[in-house]
Scaffold this motif. Structure first.
Motif, PDB file in Angstrom:
ATOM      1  N   ALA A   1       1.079  -1.252   0.186  1.00 55.62           N
ATOM      2  CA  ALA A   1       0.097  -0.445   0.372  1.00 55.62           C
ATOM      3  C   ALA A   1       1.018   1.225  -0.193  1.00 55.62           C
ATOM      4  N   ILE A   2       1.920   1.261  -0.439  1.00 54.00           N
ATOM      5  CA  ILE A   2       3.155   2.360   0.073  1.00 54.00           C
ATOM      6  C   ILE A   2       4.411   1.901  -1.076  1.00 54.00           C
ATOM      7  N   ARG A   3       4.296   3.181  -1.304  1.00 51.42           N
ATOM      8  CA  ARG A   3       6.044   3.472  -1.926  1.00 51.42           C
ATOM      9  C   ARG A   3       6.628   3.849  -1.619  1.00 51.42           C
ATOM     10  N   PHE A   4       8.278   3.330  -1.120  1.00 54.59           N
ATOM     11  CA  PHE A   4       9.507   3.646  -0.158  1.00 54.59           C
ATOM     12  C   PHE A   4      10.278   4.687  -1.137  1.00 54.59           C
ATOM     13  N   LEU A   5      10.105   6.320  -1.108  1.00 58.07           N
ATOM     14  CA  LEU A   5      11.072   7.485  -1.965  1.00 58.07           C
ATOM     15  C   LEU A   5      12.369   7.395  -1.166  1.00 58.07           C
ATOM     16  N   GLY A   6      12.576   7.141  -0.019  1.00 59.78           N
ATOM     17  CA  GLY A   6      14.094   7.688  -0.218  1.00 59.78           C
ATOM     18  C   GLY A   6      14.264   8.374   0.678  1.00 59.78           C
ATOM     19  N   PHE A   7      15.264   8.695   1.963  1.00 63.21           N
ATOM     20  CA  PHE A   7      15.623   9.971   2.492  1.00 63.21           C
ATOM     21  C   PHE A   7      15.749  10.964   2.330  1.00 63.21           C
ATOM     22  N   LYS A   8      14.667  12.087   2.989  1.00 62.16           N
ATOM     23  CA  LYS A   8      14.783  13.424   3.172  1.00 62.16           C
ATOM     24  C   LYS A   8      15.460  13.966   4.093  1.00 62.16           C
ATOM     25  N   SER A   9      16.050  15.715   3.060  1.00 66.92           N
ATOM     26  CA  SER A   9      16.108  16.405   4.826  1.00 66.92           C
ATOM     27  C   SER A   9      14.743  16.457   4.914  1.00 66.92           C
ATOM     28  N   LEU A  10      15.276  17.385   6.458  1.00 70.75           N
ATOM     29  CA  LEU A  10      13.652  18.518   6.747  1.00 70.75           C
ATOM     30  C   LEU A  10      13.678  19.586   5.658  1.00 70.75           C
ATOM     31  N   GLN A  11      14.600  20.103   5.196  1.00 72.72           N
ATOM     32  CA  GLN A  11      14.507  21.034   4.272  1.00 72.72           C
ATOM     33  C   GLN A  11      14.121  20.974   2.814  1.00 72.72           C
ATOM     34  N   GLU A  12      14.431  19.300   2.345  1.00 73.76           N
ATOM     35  CA  GLU A  12      13.925  19.204   0.980  1.00 73.76           C
ATOM     36  C   GLU A  12      12.057  18.600   1.421  1.00 73.76           C
ATOM     37  N   LEU A  13      12.010  18.317   2.802  1.00 73.16           N
ATOM     38  CA  LEU A  13      10.097  17.695   2.762  1.00 73.16           C
ATOM     39  C   LEU A  13       9.157  19.384   2.400  1.00 73.16           C
ATOM     40  N   ALA A  14      10.297  19.868   3.401  1.00 75.24           N
ATOM     41  CA  ALA A  14       9.502  21.469   3.279  1.00 75.24           C
ATOM     42  C   ALA A  14       8.679  21.402   2.243  1.00 75.24           C
ATOM     43  N   GLY A  15       9.605  21.475   1.150  1.00 75.72           N
ATOM     44  CA  GLY A  15       9.051  22.486   0.177  1.00 75.72           C
ATOM     45  C   GLY A  15       8.768  20.668  -1.172  1.00 75.72           C
ATOM     46  N   LEU A  16       7.921  20.073  -0.561  1.00 73.06           N
ATOM     47  CA  LEU A  16       6.959  18.535  -0.752  1.00 73.06           C
ATOM     48  C   LEU A  16       5.687  19.828  -1.056  1.00 73.06           C
ATOM     49  N   GLU A  17       4.663  18.882  -1.818  1.00 75.26           N
ATOM     50  CA  GLU A  17       2.981  18.935  -2.078  1.00 75.26           C
ATOM     51  C   GLU A  17       2.566  17.867  -1.836  1.00 75.26           C
TER      52      GLU A  17
ATOM     53  N   LEU B   1       1.992  16.230   1.184  1.00 77.32           N
ATOM     54  CA  LEU B   1       2.228  15.789   1.947  1.00 77.32           C
ATOM     55  C   LEU B   1       1.173  16.050   3.231  1.00 77.32           C
ATOM     56  N   GLU B   2       1.100  14.478   4.407  1.00 78.65           N
ATOM     57  CA  GLU B   2      -0.584  14.486   4.252  1.00 78.65           C
ATOM     58  C   GLU B   2       0.118  15.211   6.297  1.00 78.65           C
ATOM     59  N   SER B   3      -0.987  15.796   6.217  1.00 76.07           N
ATOM     60  CA  SER B   3      -1.053  17.024   7.753  1.00 76.07           C
ATOM     61  C   SER B   3      -0.409  16.502   8.432  1.00 76.07           C
ATOM     62  N   TRP B   4      -0.209  15.259   9.425  1.00 72.70           N
ATOM     63  CA  TRP B   4      -0.055  15.158  10.576  1.00 72.70           C
ATOM     64  C   TRP B   4       1.443  14.995   9.735  1.00 72.70           C
ATOM     65  N   SER B   5       1.925  14.893   8.757  1.00 78.06           N
ATOM     66  CA  SER B   5       3.323  14.757   8.294  1.00 78.06           C
ATOM     67  C   SER B   5       4.072  15.865   8.318  1.00 78.06           C
ATOM     68  N   GLN B   6       3.328  17.556   7.730  1.00 76.36           N
ATOM     69  CA  GLN B   6       3.629  18.270   7.821  1.00 76.36           C
ATOM     70  C   GLN B   6       3.785  18.502   8.804  1.00 76.36           C
ATOM     71  N   LEU B   7       3.328  19.290   9.739  1.00 76.93           N
ATOM     72  CA  LEU B   7       3.267  19.577  11.151  1.00 76.93           C
ATOM     73  C   LEU B   7       3.901  19.342  11.740  1.00 76.93           C
ATOM     74  N   LEU B   8       5.046  17.738  11.948  1.00 79.29           N
ATOM     75  CA  LEU B   8       5.970  17.204  12.161  1.00 79.29           C
ATOM     76  C   LEU B   8       7.016  18.459  11.532  1.00 79.29           C
ATOM     77  N   VAL B   9       7.215  17.997  10.176  1.00 79.44           N
ATOM     78  CA  VAL B   9       7.967  19.334   9.685  1.00 79.44           C
ATOM     79  C   VAL B   9       8.154  20.145  10.201  1.00 79.44           C
ATOM     80  N   ASP B  10       7.036  21.143  10.107  1.00 79.72           N
ATOM     81  CA  ASP B  10       6.923  22.258  10.766  1.00 79.72           C
ATOM     82  C   ASP B  10       7.741  22.554  11.554  1.00 79.72           C
ATOM     83  N   LEU B  11       6.974  21.857  13.235  1.00 79.33           N
ATOM     84  CA  LEU B  11       7.689  21.770  14.132  1.00 79.33           C
ATOM     85  C   LEU B  11       9.117  21.418  14.254  1.00 79.33           C
ATOM     86  N   LEU B  12       9.409  20.358  13.137  1.00 84.17           N
ATOM     87  CA  LEU B  12      10.508  20.209  13.581  1.00 84.17           C
ATOM     88  C   LEU B  12      11.717  20.900  13.392  1.00 84.17           C
TER      89      LEU B  12
END
Length: 212
Positions: free
Chosen positions: A176-192, A194-205
């Motif tokens: 049910a999932i496709r693994f996309l590798g490891f990303k830095s917080l800066q890379e994650l912050a630029g993604l569209e 992102l589910e709401s819980w993940s977006q919250l964690l990225v912002d907090l981190l």
């Protein structure tokens, strides 16, 4: 047959700050009830371990595929592996018989990660190792996730878990999932997407790292 007959852990909704700020859970009442009943009971929130898998300062990212059960999440990106806390995860103090909530949540996170992820291609049956890659540490971070955007959010509380691994060489067993590798917080912050819980964690981190 009734869907979701399994019994899981929850806590009274009043335990959690409505804005999602951390409140100590030690000593709080724990509810054990059938998941099917809790799904329709906003007076309690089901405890969901939401584990990020981190190697150094990079986080494992995946995409949710249509094979998954949660239709509303299909196509979204996530850094969190989330599960209910089941009765098999319960850990008690051997002397007092008191529930060890931290150890229970860590056991739930470890059990589900070891079921769904494969590190370096070989899963050890013992719970301490995943192939040659050790889970170095599992700990709670100092937030919980509370949203009330919809009926599903209103009956769940996310308990973020920081899972540290020794290498980025991982894959998934979950169709049910496709693994996309490891990303830095800066890379994650630029993604569209992102589910709401993940977006919250990225912002907090990111906010935390900016203060260091």
């Amino acid at each position: 047959m009734l869907k979701h007959q399994e019994h899981i852990l929850a806590m009274p909704a009043s335990t959690f700050h409505p804005e999602g700020e951390w409140a100590p859970l030690l000593g709080a009442d724990v509810i054990i009830a059938q998941r099917a009943k809790l799904e329709a009971d906003p007076s309690n929130r089901q405890l969901i371990t939401y584990a990020t898998v981190r190697c150094g300062d990079r986080y494992a990212l995946y995409e949710r595929l249509p094979a998954g059960n949660e239709a509303g999440l299909h196509g979204q990106l996530s850094i969190g592996w989330g599960w209910h806390t089941d009765l098999v995860d319960l850990v008690f103090d051997s002397d007092t018989g008191v529930l060890d909530l931290d150890a229970t949540l860590a056991r739930a996170a470890r059990r589900k990660l070891e079921k769904e992820l494969e590190l370096l291609g070989k899963l050890e049956e013992e719970l301490e190792l995943l192939g040659d890659n050790r889970i170095d540490r599992i700990r709670e971070v100092e937030w919980h996730i509370i949203f009330n955007a919809n009926a599903v959010d209103a009956v769940h509380a996310g308990i973020p878990m920081d899972v540290v691994v020794a290498t980025e060489a991982i894959s998934t067993r979950d169709p049910a999932i496709r693994f996309l590798g490891f990303k830095s917080l800066q890379e994650l912050a630029g993604l569209e997407r992102l589910e709401s819980w993940s977006q919250l964690l990225v912002d907090l981190l990111l906010a935390r790292t900016a203060k260091v």
